[in-house]
Design an enzyme around this catalytic site. Structure first.
Site, PDB file in Angstrom:
ATOM      1  N   LYS A  41      25.176  42.755 -19.302  1.00 39.79           N
ATOM      2  CA  LYS A  41      24.865  42.910 -20.723  1.00 39.79           C
ATOM      3  C   LYS A  41      25.823  43.982 -21.233  1.00 39.79           C
ATOM      4  CE  LYS A  41      23.042  45.053 -23.749  1.00 39.79           C
ATOM      5  NZ  LYS A  41      23.853  45.475 -24.942  1.00 39.79           N
ATOM      6  N   GLU A  59      23.912  56.075 -15.065  1.00 37.84           N
ATOM      7  CA  GLU A  59      24.987  57.029 -15.377  1.00 37.84           C
ATOM      8  C   GLU A  59      24.801  57.411 -16.831  1.00 37.84           C
ATOM      9  OE1 GLU A  59      26.793  58.160 -13.133  1.00 37.84           O
ATOM     10  OE2 GLU A  59      27.016  56.635 -11.578  1.00 37.84           O
ATOM     11  N   CYS A  95      31.346  60.921 -21.441  1.00 38.60           N
ATOM     12  CA  CYS A  95      30.152  61.522 -20.851  1.00 38.60           C
ATOM     13  C   CYS A  95      30.500  62.799 -20.087  1.00 38.60           C
ATOM     14  CB  CYS A  95      29.497  60.518 -19.915  1.00 38.60           C
ATOM     15  SG  CYS A  95      30.668  59.799 -18.749  1.00 38.60           S
ATOM     16  N   GLU A 108      24.128  66.582 -26.371  1.00 32.16           N
ATOM     17  CA  GLU A 108      25.404  65.869 -26.264  1.00 32.16           C
ATOM     18  C   GLU A 108      25.823  65.402 -27.659  1.00 32.16           C
ATOM     19  OE1 GLU A 108      25.473  61.902 -24.439  1.00 32.16           O
ATOM     20  OE2 GLU A 108      27.114  62.641 -23.183  1.00 32.16           O
TER      21      GLU A 108
HETATM   22  P1  NAD Z   1      23.317  53.442 -25.412  1.00 32.37           P
HETATM   23  O1  NAD Z   1      22.369  53.991 -24.435  1.00 32.37           O
HETATM   24  O2  NAD Z   1      22.920  53.374 -26.824  1.00 32.37           O
HETATM   25  O3  NAD Z   1      23.727  51.946 -25.029  1.00 32.37           O
HETATM   26  C1  NAD Z   1      24.247  51.617 -23.767  1.00 32.37           C
HETATM   27  C2  NAD Z   1      23.939  50.166 -23.479  1.00 32.37           C
HETATM   28  O4  NAD Z   1      22.526  50.024 -23.343  1.00 32.37           O
HETATM   29  C3  NAD Z   1      24.366  49.201 -24.580  1.00 32.37           C
HETATM   30  O5  NAD Z   1      24.826  48.013 -23.987  1.00 32.37           O
HETATM   31  C4  NAD Z   1      23.057  48.958 -25.328  1.00 32.37           C
HETATM   32  O6  NAD Z   1      23.032  47.729 -26.015  1.00 32.37           O
HETATM   33  C5  NAD Z   1      22.062  48.974 -24.183  1.00 32.37           C
HETATM   34  N1  NAD Z   1      20.678  49.273 -24.576  1.00 32.37           N
HETATM   35  C6  NAD Z   1      20.227  49.918 -25.678  1.00 32.37           C
HETATM   36  N2  NAD Z   1      18.875  49.953 -25.680  1.00 32.37           N
HETATM   37  C7  NAD Z   1      18.466  49.321 -24.551  1.00 32.37           C
HETATM   38  C8  NAD Z   1      17.188  49.046 -23.972  1.00 32.37           C
HETATM   39  N3  NAD Z   1      16.057  49.425 -24.569  1.00 32.37           N
HETATM   40  N4  NAD Z   1      17.141  48.400 -22.794  1.00 32.37           N
HETATM   41  C9  NAD Z   1      18.272  48.031 -22.165  1.00 32.37           C
HETATM   42  N5  NAD Z   1      19.510  48.238 -22.660  1.00 32.37           N
HETATM   43  C10 NAD Z   1      19.604  48.895 -23.833  1.00 32.37           C
HETATM   44  O7  NAD Z   1      24.669  54.263 -25.209  1.00 32.37           O
HETATM   45  P2  NAD Z   1      26.021  54.090 -26.012  1.00 32.37           P
HETATM   46  O8  NAD Z   1      25.807  54.714 -27.355  1.00 32.37           O
HETATM   47  O9  NAD Z   1      26.530  52.713 -25.917  1.00 32.37           O
HETATM   48  O10 NAD Z   1      27.013  55.010 -25.131  1.00 32.37           O
HETATM   49  C11 NAD Z   1      27.087  56.392 -25.272  1.00 32.37           C
HETATM   50  C12 NAD Z   1      26.281  57.099 -24.204  1.00 32.37           C
HETATM   51  O11 NAD Z   1      26.691  56.673 -22.918  1.00 32.37           O
HETATM   52  C13 NAD Z   1      26.495  58.602 -24.196  1.00 32.37           C
HETATM   53  O12 NAD Z   1      25.253  59.268 -24.120  1.00 32.37           O
HETATM   54  C14 NAD Z   1      27.295  58.873 -22.934  1.00 32.37           C
HETATM   55  O13 NAD Z   1      27.149  60.135 -22.386  1.00 32.37           O
HETATM   56  C15 NAD Z   1      26.851  57.783 -22.047  1.00 32.37           C
HETATM   57  N6  NAD Z   1      27.891  57.499 -21.028  1.00 32.37           N
HETATM   58  C16 NAD Z   1      27.674  57.885 -19.735  1.00 32.37           C
HETATM   59  C17 NAD Z   1      28.641  57.673 -18.761  1.00 32.37           C
HETATM   60  C18 NAD Z   1      28.429  58.082 -17.334  1.00 32.37           C
HETATM   61  O14 NAD Z   1      29.119  57.550 -16.475  1.00 32.37           O
HETATM   62  N7  NAD Z   1      27.526  58.968 -17.027  1.00 32.37           N
HETATM   63  C19 NAD Z   1      29.830  57.046 -19.114  1.00 32.37           C
HETATM   64  C20 NAD Z   1      30.021  56.663 -20.432  1.00 32.37           C
HETATM   65  C21 NAD Z   1      29.026  56.886 -21.383  1.00 32.37           C
END
Ligand code: NAD
Length: 469
Positions: free
Chosen positions: A169, A244, A278, A378
């Site tokens: 997804k 992550e 991140c 963050e």
């Molecule tokens: P997000 O959590 O909003 O979305 C991430 C993914 O999860 C998307 O595909 C989204 O559609 C999906 N999602 C949203 N709600 C969901 C639910 N209820 N159930 C299942 N899936 C769901 O994050 P984002 O805004 O896309 O990305 C930014 C965040 O990602 C930041 O907080 C960043 O720190 C984190 N990030 C972490 C790493 C790492 O390796 N630790 C790397 C990159 C980004």
């Protein structure tokens, strides 16, 4: 207009049951350049059923078969580098150095998984027992927008290497990158159902995957808030989970640091991926005794950072990915000012010369203490805080005084190694920004659960079985 109409299930491009259209934006122009038709929960169910049906045969493939499949995936993804480059600039706004890396990395991470797979022994001995590593089953792989193609390829390569099948997804905001990767993976000719890609919303497709009893494993990269929801949803069926999540990483500049080396590293660590990383080192901890000198050097370096058109070769910081993200960053800058932090460089609004597009001013705050909102939450944008410390013990205490624990950087001389030992984070960089793909990657505390990369990343899709007698 670029219209993306199909998802990928059971080895075929198919029209989703879902009918919602989602706009794709160019963040540098704030214009819609296309639309994607989103999958819904019913599509997710179909994809999970296909992955379930494909699992028994894939789980029994020998290592050589998996390596050959990963090699075909590598070749097909590597051949799409130019297409990916265009997509990450148009769809994400990544500037020159970052976009070149984002176009290369999806193939590189598959190559890294091949190397890790070659190093794994699926059967070992433990005393009288034979221990066999068994693939978990269907893996649900959920990715964010800040490196969508790289996360799809990294998670999928590790899952397939372990013998799992997958339902991916991807971020709904990165549909063009996803389409390019999907076409490449299709060309690699894996058995139908071994991987399936359903672009849809998190609260429909993501939610279905994270609750479904036929999904044995979730690997998620994204925000800490969504990570918590996934962990709860996964509990009912005892899914194995790798998360992550976010970070608020400290960069510790020690008393004896050579500023000519330390300042550029600190600024690069803070502003990587336009601040939408991140691992970004957003809290810069400086010795009080050298505060004025370091403030001045950092201010000079940050003022020289160019934020603007991602297609301009000098640009180091591109636009924020969306208006929502732009407003979020603006909100945090205002909050920092309201809480009493001092703006050394940047501030609210757009950089000079930009009118349209979600551009932000690279911002450096001083007079920050670690309890301020901008030091604890963050921001996910190019906003850095300078936090002074009195001595090494206080520097370590401030570094660790956060819910997060993803990454950290220590810049200094003889004491740097010892300080690194005392930081609570999944990765500590000492006088370097170099990444090691063979090492485990992941977070302590609220930054995540489990590890990706290297052999750790593949083992996360397997469970040991002991056979005795
Ligand atoms: P997000 O959590 O909003 O979305 C991430 C993914 O999860 C998307 O595909 C989204 O559609 C999906 N999602 C949203 N709600 C969901 C639910 N209820 N159930 C299942 N899936 C769901 O994050 P984002 O805004 O896309 O990305 C930014 C965040 O990602 C930041 O907080 C960043 O720190 C984190 N990030 C972490 C790493 C790492 O390796 N630790 C790397 C990159 C980004």
């Amino acid at each position: 207009m670029r219209n993306i109409e199909q998802i990928y299930i059971n080895g075929e491009f198919v029209t989703p049951h879902g009918s919602e259209r989602f706009d794709l934006w160019n963040p540098a122009t704030a214009r819609v350049f296309g639309q994607v038709r989103l999958a819904d929960s019913q599509d997710a169910e179909r994809a999970i059923a296909a992955a379930k049906a494909a699992f028994p045969a894939w789980a029994n493939t020998p290592k050589a078969t998996r390596i050959a499949a990963l090699q075909r995936m590598y070749a097909a993804v590597a051949a799409r580098q130019d297409a990916l480059l265009e997509a990450v600039i148009e769809e994400y706004g990544a500037p020159a150095a970052r976009s070149a890396w984002m176009a290369r990395y999806p193939a590189e991470v598959i190559a890294q998984a091949i190397e890790a797979l070659e190093a794994i022994d699926f059967t070992t001995r433990a005393g009288a027992a034979t221990v066999q590593l068994m693939p978990l089953g269907v893996a649900g792989l959920i990715t964010p927008w800040n490196s969508d193609a790289g996360f799809i390829c990294g998670k999928l390569a590790a899952a397939l290497a372990a013998g799992c099948t997958a339902v991916i997804k991807p971020s709904e905001m990165s549909a063009w990158q996803t389409q390019i990767v999907t076409e490449a993976l299709h060309e690699a000719g894996l058995p139908p159902g071994v991987f399936n890609i359903v672009t849809g919303r998190g609260d429909t497709v993501g939610d279905t995957i994270s609750r479904h009893p036929d999904v044995a494993k979730i690997s998620f990269t994204g925000s800490t808030q969504t990570g918590k929801a996934i962990l709860r949803n996964a509990a009912d069926s005892f899914k194995r989970v790798t998360l992550e999540l976010g970070g608020k990483s400290p960069t510790l500049i020690l008393e004896d640091a050579d500023l000519a080396q330390a300042i550029p590293l600190a600024v690069q660590a803070g502003f990587m991926n336009s601040g939408q990383a991140c691992v970004a080192g957003t809290r810069i901890l400086v010795p009080a005794s050298r505060k004025a000198e370091i403030e001045s050097a950092l201010a000079q370096a940050v003022a020289a950072v160019k934020s603007g058109d991602p297609r301009h070769p000098d640009t180091e910081i591109g636009p924020m990915v969306s208006e929502k993200q732009w407003l979020r960053v603006q909100g945090y800058i205002r909050k920092g000012i309201d809480e009493g932090a001092r703006v050394l460089v940047g501030g609210e609004g757009r950089p000079e010369g930009t009118e349209k597009g979600w551009f932000v001013r690279p911002t450096l705050f001083s007079d920050v203490h670690n309890q301020m909102t901008i030091a604890q939450e963050e921001i996910f944008g190019p906003v850095l805080c300078i936090i002074p410390y009195r001595d090494e013990a206080e520097a370590i205490a401030i570094a660790n005084d956060t819910h997060y624990g993803l990454s950290a950087m220590v810049l200094g001389g003889a004491r740097a190694g010892s300080v690194a030992q005392q930081i609570e984070a999944g990765r500590v960089l000492v006088n370097t920004l170099t990444h090691e793909p063979k090492a485990p990657f992941g977070g302590f505390k609220h930054s995540g659960v489990g590890r990706e990369m290297g052999t750790w990343g593949i083992r996360a899709y397997m469970e040991p079985k002991s056979i005795l007698g």
